[in-house]
Design a protein around this motif. Structure first.
Motif, PDB file in Angstrom:
ATOM      1  N   LEU A  83       0.845  -1.203   0.093  1.00  0.00           N
ATOM      2  CA  LEU A  83      -0.002  -0.049  -0.155  1.00  0.00           C
ATOM      3  C   LEU A  83       0.927   1.238   0.016  1.00  0.00           C
ATOM      4  CD1 LEU A  83      -2.640  -1.081   2.604  1.00  0.00           C
ATOM      5  CD2 LEU A  83      -2.527  -1.531   0.484  1.00  0.00           C
ATOM      6  N   SER A  84       0.278   2.074  -0.726  1.00  0.00           N
ATOM      7  CA  SER A  84       1.133   3.532  -0.625  1.00  0.00           C
ATOM      8  C   SER A  84       0.054   4.820  -0.206  1.00  0.00           C
ATOM      9  CB  SER A  84       1.560   4.023  -2.029  1.00  0.00           C
ATOM     10  OG  SER A  84       2.396   3.031  -2.592  1.00  0.00           O
ATOM     11  N   CYS A  85       0.742   5.629   0.558  1.00  0.00           N
ATOM     12  CA  CYS A  85      -0.136   6.753   0.832  1.00  0.00           C
ATOM     13  C   CYS A  85       0.483   7.970   0.518  1.00  0.00           C
ATOM     14  CB  CYS A  85      -0.113   7.022   2.620  1.00  0.00           C
ATOM     15  SG  CYS A  85      -0.838   8.240   3.387  1.00  0.00           S
TER      16      CYS A  85
ATOM     17  N   VAL B  37      -4.135   2.513   9.820  1.00  0.00           N
ATOM     18  CA  VAL B  37      -5.425   2.122  10.735  1.00  0.00           C
ATOM     19  C   VAL B  37      -6.287   1.396   9.571  1.00  0.00           C
ATOM     20  CG1 VAL B  37      -7.054   2.793  12.273  1.00  0.00           C
ATOM     21  CG2 VAL B  37      -5.126   4.136  12.248  1.00  0.00           C
ATOM     22  N   ARG B  38      -6.794   0.147  10.107  1.00  0.00           N
ATOM     23  CA  ARG B  38      -7.519  -0.287   9.277  1.00  0.00           C
ATOM     24  C   ARG B  38      -9.174  -0.898   9.839  1.00  0.00           C
ATOM     25  NH1 ARG B  38      -4.756  -6.447   9.191  1.00  0.00           N
ATOM     26  NH2 ARG B  38      -5.123  -7.120  11.502  1.00  0.00           N
ATOM     27  N   GLN B  39     -10.052  -0.814   9.151  1.00  0.00           N
ATOM     28  CA  GLN B  39     -11.288  -1.439   9.699  1.00  0.00           C
ATOM     29  C   GLN B  39     -11.733  -2.392   9.015  1.00  0.00           C
ATOM     30  OE1 GLN B  39     -14.385   1.753   9.732  1.00  0.00           O
ATOM     31  NE2 GLN B  39     -15.245   0.672  11.462  1.00  0.00           N
TER      32      GLN B  39
ATOM     33  N   TYR C  46      -6.433   2.632   6.073  1.00  0.00           N
ATOM     34  CA  TYR C  46      -6.495   4.239   5.956  1.00  0.00           C
ATOM     35  C   TYR C  46      -5.319   4.604   6.328  1.00  0.00           C
ATOM     36  CZ  TYR C  46     -11.712   3.879   6.239  1.00  0.00           C
ATOM     37  OH  TYR C  46     -13.049   3.482   5.804  1.00  0.00           O
ATOM     38  N   CYS C  47      -4.461   5.414   5.894  1.00  0.00           N
ATOM     39  CA  CYS C  47      -3.282   6.254   6.342  1.00  0.00           C
ATOM     40  C   CYS C  47      -3.522   7.598   7.114  1.00  0.00           C
ATOM     41  CB  CYS C  47      -2.459   6.803   5.487  1.00  0.00           C
ATOM     42  SG  CYS C  47      -2.812   7.950   3.764  1.00  0.00           S
ATOM     43  N   ALA C  48      -3.295   7.724   8.224  1.00  0.00           N
ATOM     44  CA  ALA C  48      -3.612   9.030   9.039  1.00  0.00           C
ATOM     45  C   ALA C  48      -2.359   9.711   9.671  1.00  0.00           C
ATOM     46  CB  ALA C  48      -4.460   8.154  10.236  1.00  0.00           C
ATOM     47  N   ARG C  49      -2.415  11.146   9.630  1.00  0.00           N
ATOM     48  CA  ARG C  49      -1.521  11.774  10.143  1.00  0.00           C
ATOM     49  C   ARG C  49      -1.461  11.846  11.491  1.00  0.00           C
ATOM     50  NH1 ARG C  49      -0.585  18.058   8.825  1.00  0.00           N
ATOM     51  NH2 ARG C  49      -1.867  18.468  10.687  1.00  0.00           N
ATOM     52  N   GLY C  50      -0.379  11.600  12.161  1.00  0.00           N
ATOM     53  CA  GLY C  50      -0.032  11.617  13.704  1.00  0.00           C
ATOM     54  C   GLY C  50      -0.379  13.211  14.175  1.00  0.00           C
ATOM     55  N   LYS C  51      -1.308  13.474  15.120  1.00  0.00           N
ATOM     56  CA  LYS C  51      -1.649  14.871  15.571  1.00  0.00           C
ATOM     57  C   LYS C  51      -0.413  15.356  16.513  1.00  0.00           C
ATOM     58  CE  LYS C  51      -5.108  17.341  17.850  1.00  0.00           C
ATOM     59  NZ  LYS C  51      -6.566  17.409  18.486  1.00  0.00           N
ATOM     60  N   VAL C  52      -0.082  14.333  17.410  1.00  0.00           N
ATOM     61  CA  VAL C  52       1.260  15.000  18.128  1.00  0.00           C
ATOM     62  C   VAL C  52       2.214  13.643  17.845  1.00  0.00           C
ATOM     63  CG1 VAL C  52       1.900  15.456  20.525  1.00  0.00           C
ATOM     64  CG2 VAL C  52      -0.214  16.019  19.769  1.00  0.00           C
ATOM     65  N   ALA C  53       3.391  14.005  17.880  1.00  0.00           N
ATOM     66  CA  ALA C  53       4.497  12.988  17.751  1.00  0.00           C
ATOM     67  C   ALA C  53       4.405  12.207  18.974  1.00  0.00           C
ATOM     68  CB  ALA C  53       5.845  13.659  17.881  1.00  0.00           C
TER      69      ALA C  53
ATOM     70  N   TRP D 231      -6.988  12.109   7.610  1.00  0.00           N
ATOM     71  CA  TRP D 231      -7.170  10.610   7.026  1.00  0.00           C
ATOM     72  C   TRP D 231      -7.105  10.640   5.676  1.00  0.00           C
ATOM     73  CZ3 TRP D 231      -8.050   6.280  10.511  1.00  0.00           C
ATOM     74  CH2 TRP D 231      -8.339   6.578  11.978  1.00  0.00           C
ATOM     75  N   GLY D 232      -6.793   9.528   5.034  1.00  0.00           N
ATOM     76  CA  GLY D 232      -7.174   9.325   3.680  1.00  0.00           C
ATOM     77  C   GLY D 232      -8.481   8.864   3.455  1.00  0.00           C
ATOM     78  N   GLN D 233      -8.973   8.194   2.132  1.00  0.00           N
ATOM     79  CA  GLN D 233     -10.215   7.933   2.084  1.00  0.00           C
ATOM     80  C   GLN D 233     -10.260   6.451   2.084  1.00  0.00           C
ATOM     81  OE1 GLN D 233      -7.989   8.304  -0.341  1.00  0.00           O
ATOM     82  NE2 GLN D 233      -8.036   6.553  -1.681  1.00  0.00           N
ATOM     83  N   GLY D 234      -9.165   5.725   2.529  1.00  0.00           N
ATOM     84  CA  GLY D 234      -9.071   4.381   2.488  1.00  0.00           C
ATOM     85  C   GLY D 234      -8.887   3.402   1.302  1.00  0.00           C
ATOM     86  N   THR D 235      -8.150   2.238   1.143  1.00  0.00           N
ATOM     87  CA  THR D 235      -8.015   1.447   0.151  1.00  0.00           C
ATOM     88  C   THR D 235      -8.411  -0.115   0.701  1.00  0.00           C
ATOM     89  OG1 THR D 235      -6.610   0.539  -1.624  1.00  0.00           O
ATOM     90  CG2 THR D 235      -5.708   1.008   0.600  1.00  0.00           C
ATOM     91  N   GLN D 236      -9.502  -0.627  -0.076  1.00  0.00           N
ATOM     92  CA  GLN D 236      -9.694  -1.904   0.150  1.00  0.00           C
ATOM     93  C   GLN D 236      -8.844  -3.140   0.021  1.00  0.00           C
ATOM     94  OE1 GLN D 236     -13.127  -3.031   1.638  1.00  0.00           O
ATOM     95  NE2 GLN D 236     -11.905  -4.710   2.017  1.00  0.00           N
ATOM     96  N   VAL D 237      -8.445  -3.793   1.062  1.00  0.00           N
ATOM     97  CA  VAL D 237      -7.583  -4.967   0.783  1.00  0.00           C
ATOM     98  C   VAL D 237      -8.603  -6.418   0.988  1.00  0.00           C
ATOM     99  CG1 VAL D 237      -5.845  -6.373   2.033  1.00  0.00           C
ATOM    100  CG2 VAL D 237      -5.749  -3.710   1.424  1.00  0.00           C
ATOM    101  N   THR D 238      -8.643  -7.042   0.177  1.00  0.00           N
ATOM    102  CA  THR D 238      -9.624  -8.560   0.454  1.00  0.00           C
ATOM    103  C   THR D 238      -8.367  -9.571   0.239  1.00  0.00           C
ATOM    104  OG1 THR D 238     -11.465  -7.366  -0.480  1.00  0.00           O
ATOM    105  CG2 THR D 238     -11.645  -9.729  -0.269  1.00  0.00           C
ATOM    106  N   VAL D 239      -8.581 -10.558   1.138  1.00  0.00           N
ATOM    107  CA  VAL D 239      -7.722 -11.658   1.372  1.00  0.00           C
ATOM    108  C   VAL D 239      -8.517 -12.847   1.179  1.00  0.00           C
ATOM    109  CG1 VAL D 239      -5.769 -13.087   2.342  1.00  0.00           C
ATOM    110  CG2 VAL D 239      -5.865 -10.493   2.688  1.00  0.00           C
ATOM    111  N   SER D 240      -8.837 -13.592   0.063  1.00  0.00           N
ATOM    112  CA  SER D 240      -9.493 -14.467  -0.322  1.00  0.00           C
ATOM    113  C   SER D 240      -9.216 -15.397  -1.322  1.00  0.00           C
ATOM    114  CB  SER D 240     -10.896 -13.923  -0.428  1.00  0.00           C
ATOM    115  OG  SER D 240     -11.847 -15.198  -1.081  1.00  0.00           O
ATOM    116  N   SER D 241      -9.383 -16.897  -1.323  1.00  0.00           N
ATOM    117  CA  SER D 241      -9.076 -17.513  -2.325  1.00  0.00           C
ATOM    118  C   SER D 241     -10.362 -17.761  -3.174  1.00  0.00           C
ATOM    119  CB  SER D 241      -8.870 -19.108  -1.612  1.00  0.00           C
ATOM    120  OG  SER D 241      -9.930 -19.470  -1.008  1.00  0.00           O
TER     121      SER D 241
END
Length: 120
Positions: free
Chosen positions: A20-22, A37-39, A95-102, A110-120
């Motif tokens: 994945l790239s951000c 971060v993922r959901q 999702y990629c997200a920027r840290g608010k505080v180091a 946050w980005g808009q997200g990219t779907q990852v599906t792991v399935s045979s």
């Protein structure tokens, strides 16, 4: 205005790999910690990985440790997540997200997200 755009998601078989790239814009990327971060369907957000502003410190959730690698190229304003040995339970929107505080697990953009599906 900060913007984050993820790419690289898709359908992959169990045991496969994806990277994945951000891509970041609108702020000084090299000044910020960044996170993945993922959901999964029907589940809460799950923090996956973090990298400090210089790219020399990385952090991982136990669920992905030794399988995923986070990295960044500050010259290209881009962060990456290389995912190996993928499992069905890795299926999620990432999702990629920027840290608010180091060093703190708080996010302000946050980005808009990219779907990852792991399935045979």
């Amino acid at each position: 205005q900060a913007q984050l755009v993820e790419s690289g998601g898709g359908l992959v078989q169990p045991g496969g790999s994806l990277r994945l790239s951000c891509s970041a814009s609108g702020f000084t990327f090299s000044n910020y910690w960044m996170h993945w971060v993922r959901q999964a369907p029907g589940k809460l957000l799950e923090w996956v990985s973090a990298i400090n502003s210089g790219g020399d410190s990385t952090f991982y959730a136990d669920s992905v440790k030794a399988r995923f690698t986070i990295s960044r190229d500050n010259a290209k304003n881009t962060m990456y997540l290389k995912m190996n040995s993928l499992k069905s339970e890795d299926t999620a929107v990432y999702y990629c997200a920027r840290g608010k505080v180091a060093g703190r697990w708080e996010y302000d953009y946050w980005g808009q997200g990219t779907q990852v599906t792991v399935s045979s």
